[in-house]
Design an enzyme around this catalytic site. Structure first.
Site, PDB file in Angstrom:
ATOM      1  N   ASP A 276       0.868  -1.175   0.000  1.00 49.34           N
ATOM      2  CA  ASP A 276       0.000   0.000   0.000  1.00 49.34           C
ATOM      3  C   ASP A 276       0.914   1.238   0.000  1.00 49.34           C
ATOM      4  OD1 ASP A 276      -2.150   1.686   0.070  1.00 49.34           O
ATOM      5  OD2 ASP A 276      -3.135   0.747   1.768  1.00 49.34           O
TER       6      ASP A 276
HETATM    7  C1  BGC Z   1      -5.063   3.243   0.531  1.00 49.60           C
HETATM    8  C2  BGC Z   1      -5.292   2.261  -0.583  1.00 49.60           C
HETATM    9  C3  BGC Z   1      -5.243   2.975  -1.915  1.00 49.60           C
HETATM   10  C4  BGC Z   1      -3.888   3.653  -2.034  1.00 49.60           C
HETATM   11  C5  BGC Z   1      -3.664   4.330  -3.361  1.00 49.60           C
HETATM   12  C6  BGC Z   1      -3.810   4.072   0.306  1.00 49.60           C
HETATM   13  O1  BGC Z   1      -3.657   5.074   1.244  1.00 49.60           O
HETATM   14  O2  BGC Z   1      -4.978   2.548   1.751  1.00 49.60           O
HETATM   15  O3  BGC Z   1      -6.524   1.611  -0.404  1.00 49.60           O
HETATM   16  O4  BGC Z   1      -5.465   2.075  -2.951  1.00 49.60           O
HETATM   17  O5  BGC Z   1      -3.765   4.610  -0.997  1.00 49.60           O
HETATM   18  O6  BGC Z   1      -4.422   5.450  -3.525  1.00 49.60           O
END
Ligand code: BGC
Length: 736
Positions: A276
């Site tokens: 993530d």
């Molecule tokens: C979130 C993810 C998301 C990613 C990209 C993160 O902060 O937890 O779910 O896909 O950002 O935007």
């Protein structure tokens, strides 16, 4: 653009001298053998275009082969430009994979996933994901960071809106439906790769605070959190995103047990794993790794192929391999996963296939997409109260006062994850009603108060709202939350409607006029007082682009509401987390606070929720009769047929979601008091009776045994069938 595309295509194919029709696996091995360490690390690098100070440095990085995937680059024009640099100007011409959060729509925004789940309509949910994929692919996107399948039982957690609710069985079916919707398409270049997230357990963040610590047992992991991931993997999901959270003290990004033993060995996941946002760096922040090099090593060794947004892999890995800190074979393994994913996306056949501006213009917000999104929206709204059948509004001539800070809202109907959704394209509740109301009726409007943050604001506006209410026959009161109040980072301590909305409700209720309250939210609020003071309550969620049209269709009876909650609505904030499938305890939970001190009930409030899981009304009532089993004993290879007659007692055509729950009465581990194990939808005309038939097979009786393996035990069970998790009839059966 077409001629340029052709030229680059020819040079591209020449470069790799591979047939357009068939791309063989050794093509990937051959490519890996030609790559420098730097180029290999580049393929593991996913960066947002916002991650650079100067725009030309994105170009420079792509040219140098330091970028494998791009995020936050919007539209065919932009993505084509970057792709061209990768294909024509980088040494090996490896195409970029464009990735994005396409959570519930790209430009045409569908209801938030928690709302969609309330439809219990797997085909509609799948179709909604397919529409999102069609739009996103037409805009040059190859992969989405969805579906999020985290089971969430705490409405304070803002991300509850992004999942399917609290139930494992339904959540797993929805996970599979969404994966298939994104990934499968009968039209060429109209699908996108799906990423199931956040592996695993993130939904259990304590106190509803995002990114918070959590702690649960291996049993809870296997019973509650893993099954939706398994369902997504079995449905063919292409990639997995690891969670921010830790399991048993080890952050997921470095968790070998979960990423290797469970994900790869047990769940047999063969695709790509990505971190993530900034999670590699988080290993240093949480004190797990003493520096970035160790963090990078831990993350790659645990199996994270792609590093999202930190540039640590690309900056550190080449040197780490040279120094022997990590072996090149490990790096190659991740590069292979990336290239296979790119191959799956068709990038080696045609790197420009998703870049067609004509198609993009035609696809986005197309009539067909708008129509399907509206159909999803009406199915996802949940009628919570309808005293004296105040709804639908059938009188041809009436004065309707539309009141509330969300009556004219547009952005708030889209929700936090609304990608390229433009608030100006959203039909507000006011606009939807205005368009649909009979010409002989009149509408008036008052905002009532201001909700821009959690402060009490605009109390002086209430007087106007009361005036409008006094001059009306019926009031439509639109209450709720701002779009930024839920979603990622949207944890709230309070589950009471923010700002001066309570004061507004109190004042309007004093007029004694019938009030139809609409709740615009991405989470369950504590609606106890709202329900008391309203004549009808409709949970409209954050219903997306066509929200106002969908609301109007329900209010005026064009659509008979059929949604049912997939998350429990608490009676009181202090009950949270509250969910229907809690495990049996030694002391009674619902004996009532006054009756007996020695219970597990709070002393000061009821143990009941305001609305249980599975609850939702219709303009009809439905009677359930003749619950029958064809036999009361079964063995493991056998099944029991369960049937119940459901009759539409109302005046309208309707859809009733019939639910089947099971309880294992005696078991070597404590079991939930009830677990959803099947459901079906019946379409019923007035006075029509249909028989709902289910089969109890042994897979519905399996559980995680003492050894953490799926098992089954003989003995007594109960089956419950009904309208929701509380309102059921019960019969006993026996597994021998
Ligand atoms: C979130 C993810 C998301 C990613 C990209 C993160 O902060 O937890 O779910 O896909 O950002 O935007």
């Amino acid at each position: 653009m077409k001629n340029r595309t052709l030229l680059t295509l020819i040079s591209f194919f020449f470069l790799f001298s591979c047939s357009k029709k068939e791309v063989k696996k050794d093509f990937i091995e051959d490519l890996i053998s030609k790559m420098t360490l730097q180029e290999k690390a580049g393929q593991l690098n996913l960066i947002p275009t916002t991650g650079f100070n100067k725009t030309d440095s994105v170009h420079l990085w792509i040219k140098k082969g330091l970028v494998g995937h791009v995020q936050k680059s919007i539209g065919v024009k932009n993505n084509y430009e970057l792709q061209k640099i990768a294909v024509e100007n980088s040494r090996l011409g490896i195409p970029l994979l464009f990735q994005e959060d396409i959570i519930h729509g790209y430009k045409t925004i569908a209801p938030v996933p928690l709302a969609e789940a309330s439809s219990w309509d797997l085909a509609a949910i799948r179709k909604s994901a397919a529409i999102a994929a069609r739009e996103a692919s037409s805009a040059g996107i190859h992969l989405t960071f969805a579906p999020m399948v985290d089971i969430a039982r705490d409405p304070r957690w803002g991300r509850i809106l992004e999942g399917a609710g609290e139930d494992v069985y339904l959540g797993s079916l929805i996970a599979a439906a969404r994966v298939k919707g994104f990934q499968e398409s009968n039209k060429e270049n109209s699908n996108i790769l799906a990423t199931v997230k956040h592996f695993v357990g993130y939904g259990a963040s304590l106190a509803g605070r995002d990114y918070n610590i959590l702690d649960f047992s291996e049993r809870e992991l296997r019973e509650t959190h893993l099954p939706p991931f398994k369902a997504a993997i079995d449905a063919g999901v292409s990639s997995v995103m690891t969670a921010y959270s830790a399991y048993d003290g080890v952050p997921l990004v470095a968790n070998n047990f979960l990423l290797k033993d469970v994900l790869r060995d047990e769940l047999k996941f063969k695709g790509l794993v990505m971190t993530d946002w900034e999670t590699v760096g988080n290993l240093v922040k949480t004190g797990i790794a003493k520096n970035d090099t160790i963090a990078t090593k831990m993350s790659l060794l645990a199996g994270n192929d792609i590093d999202m947004s930190t540039k640590k892999y690309v900056n550190l890995l080449p040197e780490m391999v040279r120094k022997g800190i990590i072996s090149e074979a490990v790096l190659d393994n991740s590069v292979r996963n990336v290239l296979l994913l790119k191959q799956k996306a068709g990038l080696f056949k045609d790197p420009y296939a998703y870049f067609n501006e004509e198609r993009e213009a035609k696809e986005l917000l197309s009539e067909e997409n708008i129509q399907a999104t509206k159909e999803m929206a009406v199915k996802s709204m949940v009628l919570l109260k309808n005293k004296n059948n105040v709804l639908p509004l059938l009188k041809k001539k009436q004065r309707i006062a539309i009141i509330g800070p969300f009556a004219k809202a547009q952005k708030d109907l889209l929700g936090w994850w609304s990608s390229q959704g433009n608030p100006n394209d959203v039909v507000s509740i006011f606009a939807g009603i205005k368009k649909r109301v009979p010409q002989t009726s009149t509408i008036s409007y008052a905002q009532g108060c201001i909700v821009e943050d959690f402060e009490i604001k605009g109390v002086e506006m209430i007087a106007d709202a009361v005036r409008a209410a006094n001059n009306a026959d019926v009031i439509v009161l639109a209450l709720g939350e701002k779009e930024w109040m839920s979603g990622e980072g949207g944890g709230t301590a309070s589950l009471l409607l923010p700002g001066a909305q309570q004061q507004l409700l109190d004042a309007v209720a004093k007029t004694g006029k019938p009030i139809i309250t609409l709740i615009v939210s991405g989470r369950p609020y504590v609606l106890t007082d709202v329900v008391k003071k309203s004549t009808a309550v409709l949970q409209v969620w954050m219903p997306g682009t066509t929200g106002g049209t969908a609301v109007a269709e329900i209010l005026f009876g064009d659509y008979n509401p059929s949604g049912k909650l997939t998350v429990t609505f608490p009676f009181h904030q202090g009950q949270v987390p509250i969910y229907y499938n809690y495990k049996k305890t030694s002391h009674s939970f619902n004996a009532g606070p006054k009756n007996n001190r020695y219970t597990t009930t709070h002393r000061d409030i009821t143990s009941d929720p305001l609305f249980p899981f599975g609850f939702g009304l219709s303009y009809n009532s439905y009677s359930y009769k003749n619950l029958k089993l064809d036999k009361t004993t079964m063995n493991k290879n056998d099944s029991i047929k369960v049937s119940v007659d459901v009759t539409n007692k109302g005046k309208y055509n309707g859809r009733e979601i019939v639910q089947l729950y099971i309880h294992d009465k005696v078991c070597s581990v404590t079991r939930p008091v009830k677990e959803l194990k099947d459901f079906l939808s019946l379409e019923l005309k007035p006075n029509e009776t249909k028989t709902a038939t289910f089969y109890i097979t042994s897979d519905k009786l399996r559980f995680i045994g003492l050894d953490y393996k799926t098992t089954i035990e003989e003995g007594a069970f109960e089956v419950f069938v009904g309208k929701n998790s509380s309102d059921t009839s019960k019969l006993d059966f026996w597994l021998e």
